[in-house]
Write a protein that holds these residues in place. Structure first.
Motif, PDB file in Angstrom:
ATOM      1  N   THR A   1      53.979 -77.626 -50.555  1.00  0.00           N
ATOM      2  CA  THR A   1      52.700 -77.952 -51.173  1.00  0.00           C
ATOM      3  C   THR A   1      51.915 -78.829 -50.205  1.00  0.00           C
ATOM      4  N   VAL A   2      50.718 -78.385 -49.874  1.00  0.00           N
ATOM      5  CA  VAL A   2      49.884 -79.081 -48.899  1.00  0.00           C
ATOM      6  C   VAL A   2      48.699 -79.706 -49.620  1.00  0.00           C
ATOM      7  N   ASP A   3      48.496 -80.998 -49.421  1.00  0.00           N
ATOM      8  CA  ASP A   3      47.366 -81.692 -50.022  1.00  0.00           C
ATOM      9  C   ASP A   3      46.088 -81.243 -49.317  1.00  0.00           C
ATOM     10  N   ALA A   4      45.203 -80.586 -50.056  1.00  0.00           N
ATOM     11  CA  ALA A   4      43.982 -80.034 -49.476  1.00  0.00           C
ATOM     12  C   ALA A   4      42.739 -80.780 -49.925  1.00  0.00           C
ATOM     13  N   GLY A   5      42.861 -82.024 -50.291  1.00  0.00           N
ATOM     14  CA  GLY A   5      41.702 -82.798 -50.670  1.00  0.00           C
ATOM     15  C   GLY A   5      41.318 -82.604 -52.125  1.00  0.00           C
ATOM     16  N   ASN A   6      40.647 -81.505 -52.405  1.00  0.00           N
ATOM     17  CA  ASN A   6      40.216 -81.222 -53.780  1.00  0.00           C
ATOM     18  C   ASN A   6      41.312 -80.590 -54.635  1.00  0.00           C
ATOM     19  N   GLY A   7      42.448 -80.388 -54.058  1.00  0.00           N
ATOM     20  CA  GLY A   7      43.527 -79.756 -54.798  1.00  0.00           C
ATOM     21  C   GLY A   7      44.696 -79.476 -53.883  1.00  0.00           C
ATOM     22  N   LYS A   8      45.446 -78.442 -54.180  1.00  0.00           N
ATOM     23  CA  LYS A   8      46.652 -78.132 -53.425  1.00  0.00           C
ATOM     24  C   LYS A   8      46.570 -76.736 -52.816  1.00  0.00           C
ATOM     25  N   LEU A   9      47.162 -76.608 -51.629  1.00  0.00           N
ATOM     26  CA  LEU A   9      47.378 -75.313 -50.999  1.00  0.00           C
ATOM     27  C   LEU A   9      48.876 -75.070 -51.021  1.00  0.00           C
ATOM     28  N   TYR A  10      49.280 -73.895 -51.491  1.00  0.00           N
ATOM     29  CA  TYR A  10      50.698 -73.602 -51.656  1.00  0.00           C
ATOM     30  C   TYR A  10      51.149 -72.641 -50.561  1.00  0.00           C
ATOM     31  N   ALA A  11      52.177 -73.034 -49.841  1.00  0.00           N
ATOM     32  CA  ALA A  11      52.645 -72.262 -48.695  1.00  0.00           C
ATOM     33  C   ALA A  11      54.070 -71.759 -48.921  1.00  0.00           C
ATOM     34  N   HIS A  12      54.339 -70.549 -48.432  1.00  0.00           N
ATOM     35  CA  HIS A  12      55.648 -69.919 -48.631  1.00  0.00           C
ATOM     36  C   HIS A  12      56.030 -69.206 -47.330  1.00  0.00           C
ATOM     37  N   SER A  13      57.235 -69.438 -46.859  1.00  0.00           N
ATOM     38  CA  SER A  13      57.668 -68.813 -45.613  1.00  0.00           C
ATOM     39  C   SER A  13      58.704 -67.724 -45.873  1.00  0.00           C
ATOM     40  N   PHE A  14      58.708 -66.724 -45.016  1.00  0.00           N
ATOM     41  CA  PHE A  14      59.707 -65.659 -45.071  1.00  0.00           C
ATOM     42  C   PHE A  14      60.115 -65.317 -43.647  1.00  0.00           C
ATOM     43  N   TYR A  15      61.319 -64.819 -43.485  1.00  0.00           N
ATOM     44  CA  TYR A  15      61.795 -64.508 -42.138  1.00  0.00           C
ATOM     45  C   TYR A  15      61.303 -63.141 -41.692  1.00  0.00           C
ATOM     46  N   GLU A  16      60.764 -63.115 -40.475  1.00  0.00           N
ATOM     47  CA  GLU A  16      60.376 -61.849 -39.838  1.00  0.00           C
ATOM     48  C   GLU A  16      60.422 -62.042 -38.335  1.00  0.00           C
ATOM     49  N   ASP A  17      60.978 -61.080 -37.645  1.00  0.00           N
ATOM     50  CA  ASP A  17      61.045 -61.127 -36.185  1.00  0.00           C
ATOM     51  C   ASP A  17      59.752 -60.535 -35.634  1.00  0.00           C
ATOM     52  N   ILE A  18      58.712 -61.356 -35.565  1.00  0.00           N
ATOM     53  CA  ILE A  18      57.415 -60.829 -35.122  1.00  0.00           C
ATOM     54  C   ILE A  18      57.366 -60.580 -33.621  1.00  0.00           C
ATOM     55  N   SER A  19      58.405 -61.016 -32.888  1.00  0.00           N
ATOM     56  CA  SER A  19      58.467 -60.693 -31.458  1.00  0.00           C
ATOM     57  C   SER A  19      58.793 -59.221 -31.248  1.00  0.00           C
ATOM     58  N   HIS A  20      59.278 -58.550 -32.292  1.00  0.00           N
ATOM     59  CA  HIS A  20      59.516 -57.103 -32.267  1.00  0.00           C
ATOM     60  C   HIS A  20      58.760 -56.484 -33.442  1.00  0.00           C
ATOM     61  N   ALA A  21      57.447 -56.571 -33.347  1.00  0.00           N
ATOM     62  CA  ALA A  21      56.594 -56.177 -34.480  1.00  0.00           C
ATOM     63  C   ALA A  21      56.654 -54.689 -34.780  1.00  0.00           C
ATOM     64  N   GLU A  22      57.189 -53.913 -33.847  1.00  0.00           N
ATOM     65  CA  GLU A  22      57.262 -52.468 -34.081  1.00  0.00           C
ATOM     66  C   GLU A  22      58.425 -52.085 -35.004  1.00  0.00           C
ATOM     67  N   ARG A  23      59.342 -53.013 -35.232  1.00  0.00           N
ATOM     68  CA  ARG A  23      60.516 -52.718 -36.049  1.00  0.00           C
ATOM     69  C   ARG A  23      60.269 -53.038 -37.514  1.00  0.00           C
ATOM     70  N   TYR A  24      60.897 -52.276 -38.384  1.00  0.00           N
ATOM     71  CA  TYR A  24      60.763 -52.530 -39.816  1.00  0.00           C
ATOM     72  C   TYR A  24      62.125 -52.898 -40.388  1.00  0.00           C
ATOM     73  N   ASP A  25      62.200 -54.060 -41.012  1.00  0.00           N
ATOM     74  CA  ASP A  25      63.434 -54.552 -41.613  1.00  0.00           C
ATOM     75  C   ASP A  25      63.283 -54.466 -43.131  1.00  0.00           C
ATOM     76  N   ASN A  26      64.123 -53.665 -43.774  1.00  0.00           N
ATOM     77  CA  ASN A  26      64.035 -53.496 -45.228  1.00  0.00           C
ATOM     78  C   ASN A  26      64.221 -54.814 -45.986  1.00  0.00           C
ATOM     79  N   ALA A  27      64.886 -55.785 -45.347  1.00  0.00           N
ATOM     80  CA  ALA A  27      65.107 -57.077 -46.006  1.00  0.00           C
ATOM     81  C   ALA A  27      63.792 -57.795 -46.299  1.00  0.00           C
ATOM     82  N   LEU A  28      62.751 -57.444 -45.565  1.00  0.00           N
ATOM     83  CA  LEU A  28      61.445 -58.046 -45.811  1.00  0.00           C
ATOM     84  C   LEU A  28      60.966 -57.799 -47.233  1.00  0.00           C
ATOM     85  N   GLU A  29      61.253 -56.615 -47.741  1.00  0.00           N
ATOM     86  CA  GLU A  29      60.784 -56.268 -49.082  1.00  0.00           C
ATOM     87  C   GLU A  29      61.363 -57.213 -50.128  1.00  0.00           C
TER      88      GLU A  29
END
Length: 472
Positions: free
Chosen positions: A63-91
């Motif tokens: 949760t990021v304090d954005a002054g007038n409210g909150k910005l909500y951030a969520h991370s997921f794993y992805e190997d973007i150095s090999h962007a041509e590959r598709y990993d079903n685990a992303l789904e």
């Protein structure tokens, strides 16, 4: 209204909160995010942002304090150095985020990465899925070589072999991404774009998708300040990047070899990391095929003391380079709507650009600056296929091989012709100061309309409202 953005970077606002280095890429996303947060009470948007991260950060929320409210951030794993590959685990990862948030609209920015396809597959509400077009991967794949000589296309340095990342392999990766892009668009109920070029492409992939025209809001600092002729380095050219063939730095180096005779004080400044370092053994080992070719052109055209690679620049540093230069050049073989061109126009910098892709939708020939004939794109079947084999080496079908069928002489002829077009455009700009200043004034006025924060914000919120109302 609960909106989930799926982006390919961690926004700087989030990075600052987490105490990590943020990305300088996709700066316009920060501009749009800031506007939404500043107007939170009016728009009633609860903004969530999902972004790729390393394995240790997979599945984390912040949760990021954005002054007038909150910005909500969520991370997921992805190997973007090999962007041509598709990993079903992303789904599974992205579905977990979606189910946790229960968004009214899922807005994915760009079709370049696997996470967008994962969202399109796992989010079973295409009527509430919005895809934002950035580059067009299928066309990037075809234009990637940008008229490089055949010998250069086939080159393979130690670095290229070790990383399995030769120039041809780089292109083939975009072919894979283009195939995935077509699949994304077929699954999407809504698409935003901003040029005739991306509109036509979307229509061919999915004529049933609702297409919305929406321009981009750029980083805040570019709305302030103005280029002044008396304060600039008159014959210094600025490029926003040149680290892969599509960006066309090689066209400019050939043109510069001739321009330096007329303009002895000619200089070229290029933002981004240098591909041409070879002073140490480590540098020589790390040089790529394209970097080696750039070194050859620099030496051949006597530009060693005239070209400078500036490294990674933040927004303010980029702005300083725009204001300092005597000309901004966009010499890419393909672009949809380059934000660097928009930034230069906003500041009133003289601009020369190749007439490729969607550039003519935001840069008017003979009014905003000079458009020259660049790479000649020949449309092919968008359903062209290419796949990875069991050993993860890249392979492609016969259609991609058509890219290489032209003879070396034909390729060089195109390279020389386009470089000559660029040379002529630069010369024309610099020969007529009165006309140049006329272009600068028009470009600035045009860009202030295209990148108008208020208008773009209003259009975006209207799109969100239409999607949610239609769904009900």
């Amino acid at each position: 209204m609960r909106i989930l953005w799926v982006c390919n970077i961690m926004l700087p606002r989030i990075a600052k909160e987490l105490g990590v280095e943020g990305s300088a890429k996709e700066g316009w996303l920060s501009g749009l995010c800031d506007t939404i947060l500043e107007r939170r009470q009016e728009n009633e948007i609860e903004l969530h942002v999902a972004f790729p991260a390393n394995k240790e950060q997979d599945g984390m929320s912040y949760t990021v304090d954005a002054g007038n409210g909150k910005l909500y951030a969520h991370s997921f794993y992805e190997d973007i150095s090999h962007a041509e590959r598709y990993d079903n685990a992303l789904e599974a990862s992205l579905l977990q985020i979606i189910e946790k948030i229960q968004p009214d609209v899922v807005h994915c920015f760009g079709t370049e990465y696997a996470h967008t396809l994962a969202v399109a597959k796992c989010f079973k509400h295409p009527e509430r899925l919005l895809i934002g077009m950035q580059g067009v991967c299928r066309v990037i794949a075809e234009a990637y070589m940008a008229d490089l000589p055949e010998k250069v296309q086939n080159s393979l340095t130690f670095r290229d072999w070790l990383k399995q990342d030769s120039i041809k392999q780089q292109q083939q990766k975009f072919v894979l991404r283009g195939k995935r892009e077509a699949e994304i668009l077929k699954l999407a109920g809504n698409v935003t774009g901003r040029t005739a070029f991306d509109h036509d492409y979307v229509q061919k992939c999915n004529p049933k998708a609702e297409y919305y025209t929406m321009n981009e809001t750029l980083r805040g600092c570019f709305y302030e300040g103005q280029w002044v002729y008396e304060n600039c380095e008159k014959h210094t050219i600025f490029l926003s990047q040149g680290d892969y063939p599509l960006k066309g730095l090689h066209y400019l180096l050939i043109a510069a070899g001739r321009l330096k005779v007329r303009y002895p004080d000619l200089k070229i400044n290029v933002a981004g990391n240098s591909l041409v370092n070879d002073k140490t053994i480590k540098d020589k080992i790390k040089i790529s095929g394209y970097g080696s070719y750039l070194r050859h052109l620099i030496a051949e055209n006597g530009l060693e003391d005239r070209i400078h690679f500036l490294g990674r620049l933040n927004a303010e540093e980029m702005k300083a380079q725009y204001l300092k230069c005597g000309l901004y050049v966009c010499c890419s073989a393909n672009e949809n709507s380059p934000n660097s061109l928009g930034e230069a126009m906003l500041l009133g910098v003289p601009c020369v650009a190749a007439d490729v892709g969607g550039i003519s939708s935001l840069f008017t020939r003979g009014e905003d600056g000079i458009l020259y004939s660049g790479y000649e794109y020949v449309e092919k079947d968008i359903n062209n296929t290419c796949s990875l084999n069991k050993n993860e080496n890249l392979g492609c079908d016969s259609e991609l091989k058509n890219v290489y069928e032209n003879s070396k002489e034909q390729k060089i002829s195109k390279l020389e012709r386009i470089s000559a077009n660029l040379e002529s455009a630069i010369d024309e700009m610099w020969k007529n100061q009165e006309k140049m200043l006329y272009y600068c004034k028009n470009a600035r006025e045009h860009a202030r309309k295209t990148h108008d924060k208020e208008q773009n914000y209003r259009i975006l919120t209207e799109i969100y409202a239409k999607i949610t109302n239609a769904e009900r």
